[in-house]
Scaffold this motif. Structure first.
Motif, PDB file in Angstrom:
ATOM      1  N   MET A  28       0.861  -1.176   0.000  1.00 34.89           N
ATOM      2  CA  MET A  28       0.000   0.000   0.000  1.00 34.89           C
ATOM      3  C   MET A  28       0.902   1.231   0.000  1.00 34.89           C
ATOM      4  O   MET A  28       1.850   1.310   0.775  1.00 34.89           O
ATOM      5  CB  MET A  28      -0.890   0.010   1.224  1.00 34.89           C
ATOM      6  CG  MET A  28      -1.835   1.187   1.250  1.00 34.89           C
ATOM      7  SD  MET A  28      -3.143   0.977   2.445  1.00 34.89           S
ATOM      8  CE  MET A  28      -2.422   1.737   3.866  1.00 34.89           C
ATOM      9  N   VAL A  29       0.593   2.169  -0.867  1.00 32.38           N
ATOM     10  CA  VAL A  29       1.380   3.394  -0.905  1.00 32.38           C
ATOM     11  C   VAL A  29       0.624   4.446  -0.114  1.00 32.38           C
ATOM     12  O   VAL A  29      -0.542   4.709  -0.374  1.00 32.38           O
ATOM     13  CB  VAL A  29       1.581   3.878  -2.342  1.00 32.38           C
ATOM     14  CG1 VAL A  29       2.509   5.070  -2.364  1.00 32.38           C
ATOM     15  CG2 VAL A  29       2.132   2.777  -3.189  1.00 32.38           C
ATOM     16  N   MET A  30       1.307   5.030   0.859  1.00 35.08           N
ATOM     17  CA  MET A  30       0.623   6.025   1.680  1.00 35.08           C
ATOM     18  C   MET A  30       1.491   7.263   1.804  1.00 35.08           C
ATOM     19  O   MET A  30       2.697   7.173   1.985  1.00 35.08           O
ATOM     20  CB  MET A  30       0.332   5.460   3.061  1.00 35.08           C
ATOM     21  CG  MET A  30      -0.625   6.298   3.853  1.00 35.08           C
ATOM     22  SD  MET A  30      -1.117   5.522   5.390  1.00 35.08           S
ATOM     23  CE  MET A  30       0.176   6.068   6.477  1.00 35.08           C
ATOM     24  N   LEU A  32       2.673  10.156   3.959  1.00 35.10           N
ATOM     25  CA  LEU A  32       2.717  10.725   5.312  1.00 35.10           C
ATOM     26  C   LEU A  32       3.062  12.196   5.115  1.00 35.10           C
ATOM     27  O   LEU A  32       4.207  12.544   4.907  1.00 35.10           O
ATOM     28  CB  LEU A  32       3.779   9.997   6.132  1.00 35.10           C
ATOM     29  CG  LEU A  32       3.757  10.207   7.631  1.00 35.10           C
ATOM     30  CD1 LEU A  32       2.653   9.403   8.256  1.00 35.10           C
ATOM     31  CD2 LEU A  32       5.076   9.815   8.240  1.00 35.10           C
ATOM     32  N   LEU A  49       3.848   0.378   2.220  1.00 35.42           N
ATOM     33  CA  LEU A  49       3.533  -0.394   3.416  1.00 35.42           C
ATOM     34  C   LEU A  49       3.129  -1.815   3.074  1.00 35.42           C
ATOM     35  O   LEU A  49       2.375  -2.050   2.129  1.00 35.42           O
ATOM     36  CB  LEU A  49       2.368   0.256   4.177  1.00 35.42           C
ATOM     37  CG  LEU A  49       2.576   1.662   4.688  1.00 35.42           C
ATOM     38  CD1 LEU A  49       1.281   2.178   5.268  1.00 35.42           C
ATOM     39  CD2 LEU A  49       3.638   1.661   5.742  1.00 35.42           C
ATOM     40  N   GLY A  51       1.119  -4.236   5.182  1.00 34.51           N
ATOM     41  CA  GLY A  51       0.402  -4.164   6.446  1.00 34.51           C
ATOM     42  C   GLY A  51       0.751  -2.840   7.082  1.00 34.51           C
ATOM     43  O   GLY A  51       0.489  -1.798   6.507  1.00 34.51           O
ATOM     44  N   GLU A  52       1.388  -2.905   8.263  1.00 35.02           N
ATOM     45  CA  GLU A  52       1.801  -1.637   8.857  1.00 35.02           C
ATOM     46  C   GLU A  52       3.307  -1.461   8.798  1.00 35.02           C
ATOM     47  O   GLU A  52       3.842  -0.483   9.304  1.00 35.02           O
ATOM     48  CB  GLU A  52       1.332  -1.577  10.311  1.00 35.02           C
ATOM     49  CG  GLU A  52       0.193  -0.610  10.482  1.00 35.02           C
ATOM     50  CD  GLU A  52       0.034  -0.200  11.905  1.00 35.02           C
ATOM     51  OE1 GLU A  52       0.847   0.591  12.380  1.00 35.02           O
ATOM     52  OE2 GLU A  52      -0.912  -0.680  12.542  1.00 35.02           O
ATOM     53  N   VAL A 379       4.381   2.186  11.157  1.00 37.48           N
ATOM     54  CA  VAL A 379       4.048   3.601  10.991  1.00 37.48           C
ATOM     55  C   VAL A 379       4.206   4.341  12.320  1.00 37.48           C
ATOM     56  O   VAL A 379       4.679   5.480  12.355  1.00 37.48           O
ATOM     57  CB  VAL A 379       2.609   3.749  10.452  1.00 37.48           C
ATOM     58  CG1 VAL A 379       2.240   5.196  10.308  1.00 37.48           C
ATOM     59  CG2 VAL A 379       2.480   3.054   9.113  1.00 37.48           C
ATOM     60  N   SER A 380       3.829   3.674  13.418  1.00 44.85           N
ATOM     61  CA  SER A 380       3.962   4.324  14.726  1.00 44.85           C
ATOM     62  C   SER A 380       5.414   4.677  15.008  1.00 44.85           C
ATOM     63  O   SER A 380       5.717   5.771  15.494  1.00 44.85           O
ATOM     64  CB  SER A 380       3.467   3.399  15.828  1.00 44.85           C
ATOM     65  OG  SER A 380       2.271   2.796  15.474  1.00 44.85           O
ATOM     66  N   ASP A 381       6.303   3.738  14.680  1.00 44.16           N
ATOM     67  CA  ASP A 381       7.721   3.989  14.919  1.00 44.16           C
ATOM     68  C   ASP A 381       8.236   5.092  14.001  1.00 44.16           C
ATOM     69  O   ASP A 381       9.086   5.893  14.399  1.00 44.16           O
ATOM     70  CB  ASP A 381       8.527   2.719  14.682  1.00 44.16           C
ATOM     71  CG  ASP A 381       8.403   1.755  15.841  1.00 44.16           C
ATOM     72  OD1 ASP A 381       8.045   2.230  16.920  1.00 44.16           O
ATOM     73  OD2 ASP A 381       8.650   0.568  15.651  1.00 44.16           O
ATOM     74  N   VAL A 383       6.788   7.695  13.069  1.00 45.51           N
ATOM     75  CA  VAL A 383       6.481   8.988  13.674  1.00 45.51           C
ATOM     76  C   VAL A 383       7.452   9.289  14.811  1.00 45.51           C
ATOM     77  O   VAL A 383       7.949  10.414  14.933  1.00 45.51           O
ATOM     78  CB  VAL A 383       5.019   8.993  14.153  1.00 45.51           C
ATOM     79  CG1 VAL A 383       4.732  10.202  14.990  1.00 45.51           C
ATOM     80  CG2 VAL A 383       4.089   8.927  12.978  1.00 45.51           C
TER      81      VAL A 383
END
Lengths: 398, 332
Positions: A28-30, A32, A49, A51-52, A379-381, A383
Motif C-alpha cells: 500500500m502506498v501512503m 505521510l 507499506l 500491512g503496517e 508507521v507508529s515507529d 512517527v
C-alpha cells in the motif's frame, strides 16, 4: 524472502529503485504528509507499506521553500540578519550568529569581547529553549494530542515561554530577534536581566528532573529503545551532526572541537555521547545537553565583561560594508548540529551584497536518514523516529 | 405507580428513557470535566469563556458540530458511512440497559446481563470498522485494522476476567451480582488478589475497547490523523466521540457494580454510592489518559496475549477451587 525480511536486511542504497513500485507486490502506498500532524511542518514521506510495516520510504522535502539564499544575494550584508531568522525558527539566535560570523570573517570586522560573551550566552539559552520544544513535541508524537504527551508538551512550552520572555526583555522580540549585526550586538543587556536568567534557568533545571521522571516510564522506554537505530557509519556518511551524531557514538561537538565565540574559555564543557543510536539515545543526549547548557548559561551570565557591544562604525546605511572578492565558511553548533554558512563575495561593484550565500542546515542531513532507517519499522515507529530527528522544515527547505 | 413499574415493559420504557437522557447529559458534561481536569493537570485553565466556569461549553460544542457542513467523500460508501456513527452510539447506549444503579433503577434486569454486556462490547468493533472502511481513506483503513485486531484480542481477557465474579457469585445477572456482594463482601477483596487482578484486567480491557490512552492505537492522532474518524465531519464525528465517552462512563459504572459492590455502602442511599464509585473510576481513567504515552499496536498485542490472557486463565481455576471449597464449608 518476505518483503519484511527484505526490508530488514541491510540495504545498500534505498534510492536505487526509487520509483519502481511493483503493484503485484501488494504494497500500500501512503503519503505521510505534507499536511500531517506529526511531520513538524510540511514534509512528505511516501511510504510503501506491507500491512503496517514500512518497506520503503521516500522523503520529499521542499514544501516550505522560500528562496532565502537567492534573496540574500539581493540584500546588503547589514540587511540579511532578519531574513535568516526564519530559517531555523526554533533557534533563530544561532541563525543570526552564523551569517554574521561569516560576514565578519569576510569583511574583517573585529567583535568586542562583550559581544562575543553575549553571543555565547544567547546561544546556550537558545539551545535550552530549542531542546525544550523538541522534548515537548517528541512526547506529543509518542503520546498523541489528547493524552499524556500533551501534558509534557504543555510543561515544556511553559518553560520555553519564560525563556522567550527573557529574550523579549533583551531584544524587544519574542522570536525573530534581529539582535546580531555585523560586528556585534544591537541590544545591550538590560539592568536586572542576569537575575532573571538565574531565576528562569534555575526553575527549569529543577523541573527537567520531573519531566525525566515522567518520561522514564516503561511505555516511553518501549516506544524508543532500539527504535530507529542509526549506526555511526551511516551517520558519518550522511553528514549527520549535533545530537544525532553524538547519539550514534561519535564524539564530535564544534563548540569543543572547533571553538568559536568564547567556547575555548569554557574548559569543562561536557559533551554528551551515547552509543546506541536509537531514539532513546537521542533523547538522553538532548537531556544532558539541556542540563549542560543551563549550567554554562548560568556561569556565563555572571561574568559578562564590560565594554562596547558592537565593533567598527555604527551602521548608518545598508550598503556601508564593501567586501573584497573571496570566500569563507563558518560552521557553528546549533541545537540540531552544524549550521554552516558558505559565503562567496563578488568584490568590486558587487561588493555590498553576497555573490552567493549557501546555508548548510543540519536538519536537511538529518532527514536523509529517513529512507535508511524507516524500512522495517511500523508507521507508529516512523512517527517516533521522525520526531527524534528534530527536523525544522524552515531550515530544511529555506 | 409502583404497580405500573412492576410491568417489565413499562419499567423498561421508563428507565430506558431516563437512562438515555441521563447518560447523554452526563456524557456531555464529562467532556467538560475532562477538559477542565486536563487543563489543571497541564497548568492551564481549560474552558472558561462559555458560561460560568465554562460549564456551557458542551452545549456550544454541540451547536458547533450541528452547524458544520456534513461532508461525505465522493469515493465513500454512503450508506455504510452514514450508518456507522449511529450504530456506534446505539451499541454504546445499549450497555446502559443492564447497568444496575439501584435495585429498582435499571432498565432491564436481564438474567444474562453479563452476556448482553459482552456481546455489545464485542459489537462495538463493527461500527468502527464499518466507518473506516466506508471512508475509503488509507489512514482510516490502517486504523480500522488496528481497531479490529485490538477489539477482538481484548475481548478474550475481558470475557475471562469477568468469569471470576460470575463464578464467585454464581449468577450472570448484574443486579444479582451486586446483591450478592452486599451480603458477602465486595468482590475486589473477597478473595485476596484474585478479585483485584480480575478488576485490573477487566478495566484495562474496557479501556482498550473504548480506545482510550494508553490504548488509543486506532485513533493515534499523531500517526493516523484521526484514525477511523478522519473523514467524518460535524455531528457524525460528534457521535463517534460521544460513543467513546459513553463507553468509558459505562465501563466505570460496570466496574463499580461488578467489583466494588455497586449500590452497597453505609448511610447514604444506594444511588449515591453507585454514582460516587463510578465517578471515582472515571476520574482515575481521565488521570491515566492525561499522564501516559501511547503503546504501539504490537506491544499492545503482547500485553494482551502474553500477560492478560494467561493471568485470567490462571485466575479461573483458582476462583473455582476456592468457591467449591467455600461452598463445602457452608458458604462463603
Amino acid at each position: 524472502m518476505t518483503a519484511i525480511a527484505r526490508a530488514r536486511a541491510p540495504r545498500p542504497d534505498p534510492f536505487l529503485d526509487i520509483d519502481s513500485y511493483d503493484p503485484e507486490a501488494d504494497l500500500m502506498v501512503m503519503n505521510l504528509g505534507p499536511q500531517h500532524p506529526s511531520t513538524h511542518g510540511v514534509f512528505r514521506v511516501l511510504l510503501y507499506l506491507d500491512g503496517e510495516i514500512i518497506i520503503k520510504a521516500v522523503p520529499y522535502p521542499g514544501y516550505l521553500h522560500r528562496g532565502v539564499e537567492k534573496l540574500c544575494e539581493k540584500l546588503t550584508y547589514a540587511q540579511i540578519t532578519p531574513i535568516v531568522d526564519k530559517n531555523d525558527y526554533v533557534a533563530p539566535m544561532l541563525n543570526e550568529q552564523a551569517v554574521n560570523m561569516a560576514f565578519e570573517k569576510m569583511l574583517g570586522v573585529e567583535v568586542p569581547p562583550r559581544a562575543l560573551h553575549m553571543r555565547t550566552l544567547l546561544a546556550e539559552i537558545q539551545r535550552v529553549a530549542s531542546h525544550l520544544l523538541w522534548l515537548g513535541t517528541f512526547a506529543m508524537d509518542l503520546g498523541g494530542a489528547l493524552g499524556g504527551g500533551t501534558s509534557v508538551f504543555m510543561y515544556c512550552f511553559r518553560e520555553r515561554e519564560a525563556i522567550l520572555d527573557l529574550f523579549e526583555k533583551l531584544t524587544g522580540c519574542r522570536f525573530h530577534y534581529n539582535t546580531h549585526t555585523v560586528g556585534g550586538q544591537r541590544h545591550d543587556i538590560p539592568a536586572g536581566w542576569a537575575a532573571e536568567v538565574h531565576r528562569v534557568l534555575g526553575a527549569i533545571s529543577d523541573r527537567i528532573d520531573e519531566y525525566e521522571a515522567m518520561l522514564s516510564h516503561p511505555i516511553f522506554l518501549k516506544r524508543t529503545k532500539g527504535v530507529g537505530v542509526i549506526d555511526a557509519q551511516l551517520a558519518l556518511e550522511l553528514g549527520l551532526t549535533g545530537p544525532l551524531l553524538r547519539a550514534s557514538g561519535v564524539d564530535h561537538d564544534l563548540r569543543r572541537d572547533a571553538p568559536y565565540h568564547i567556547y575555548d574559555q569554557i574548559k569543562d564543557l561536557k559533551v554528551a555521547v551515547e552509543s546506541d543510536g536509537d531514539c532513546l539515545a537521542r533523547y538522553k543526549v538532548r537531556v544532558v545537553e539541556l542540563r549542560e547548557s543551563i549550567r554554562i548559561s548560568r556561569l556565563l551570565v555572571d561574568n559578562v565583561p564590560e565594554g562596547p557591544i558592537c565593533g567598527g562604525r555604527p551602521i548608518k546605511q545598508p550598503g556601508q560594508f564593501k567586501a573584497k572578492a573571496g570566500q569563507v565558511y563558518v560552521g557553528i553548533e546549533t541545537p540540531r548540529g552544524e549550521l554552516g554558512t558558505y559565503l562567496i563575495a563578488g568584490g568590486g561593484k558587487m561588493g555590498d551584497t553576497p555573490y552567493r550565500l549557501k546555508i548548510r542546515p543540519p536538519s536537511l542531513h538529518a532527514l536523509a536518514v529517513v529512507p535508511y532507517v524507516f524500512p522495517g519499522h511500523s508507521v507508529s515507529d516512523a512517527v517516533a523516529i521522525l520526531g527524534s530527528l528534530d527536523p525544522i522544515m524552515g531550515e530544511v527547505d529555506r | 405507580m409502583s404497580e405500573l413499574m412492576l410491568n417489565p415493559w413499562i419499567r423498561a420504557l421508563f428507565w430506558g428513557l431516563v437512562m438515555i437522557t441521563g447518560v447523554m447529559t452526563v456524557t456531555a458534561w464529562s467532556t467538560w470535566f475532562e477538559r477542565k481536569f486536563a487543563g489543571r493537570m497541564q497548568s492551564r485553565m481549560g474552558p472558561t469563556l462559555v458560561g460560568p466556569l465554562g460549564l456551557l461549553q458542551p452545549i456550544a460544542d454541540a451547536c458547533k458540530l450541528l452547524q458544520k457542513e456534513d461532508l461525505v467523500p465522493d469515493s465513500a460508501d454512503r450508506a455504510l458511512f452514514n450508518l456507522a456513527p449511529v450504530l456506534t452510539v446505539g451499541f454504546a447506549m445499549g450497555v446502559a440497559a443492564v447497568v444496575p444503579f439501584t435495585p429498582t433503577m435499571l432498565a432491564a434486569d436481564l438474567d444474562v446481563g453479563v452476556l448482553w454486556l459482552l456481546a455489545l462490547s464485542g459489537l462495538m468493533v463493527f461500527p468502527t470498522w464499518m466507518g473506516s472502511w466506508a471512508s475509503n481513506n488509507k489512514y482510516s483503513l490502517i486504523a480500522a485494522m488496528r481497531a479490529v485486531a485490538q477489539g477482538i484480542s481484548y475481548e478474550v481477557p475481558m470475557v475471562l476476567a469477568i468469569m471470576v465474579p460470575v463464578i464467585m457469585t454464581g449468577t450472570l445477572s448484574l443486579s444479582d451480582m451486586v446483591a450478592d456482594q452486599q451480603k458477602n463482601g465486595w468482590l475486589i477483596y473477597r478473595l485476596p488478589l484474585t478479585g483485584l487482578i480480575a478488576f485490573v484486567i477487566f478495566f484495562l480491557a474496557s479501556l482498550a475497547e473504548a480506545n482510550r490512552i494508553p490504548f488509543d492505537i486506532p485513533e493515534a492522532e499523531s500517526e493516523l490523523v484521526a484514525g477511523p474518524t478522519t473523514e467524518y465531519t460535524g455531528m457524525k464525528f460528534g457521535l463517534f466521540y460521544m460513543a467513546e465517552y459513553i463507553h468509558t462512563l459505562l465501563s466505570s459504572a460496570i466496574c463499580a457494580a461488578v467489583f466494588f459492590g455497586g449500590w452497597d455502602g453505609p448511610i447514604a442511599p444506594g444511588l449515591h454510592w453507585m454514582l460516587l464509585k463510578s465517578v471515582i473510576l472515571f476520574v482515575f481513567l481521565t488521570w491515566v489518559r492525561w499522564s501516559f504515552l501511547r503503546l504501539r499496536s504490537d506491544q499492545l498485542m503482547n500485553l494482551c496475549w502474553k500477560y492478560a490472557v494467561p493471568a485470567t486463565l490462571a485466575l479461573i481455576p483458582v476462583t473455582a477451587f476456592y468457591t467449591v471449597y467455600a461452598a463445602g464449608k457452608g458458604g462463603v
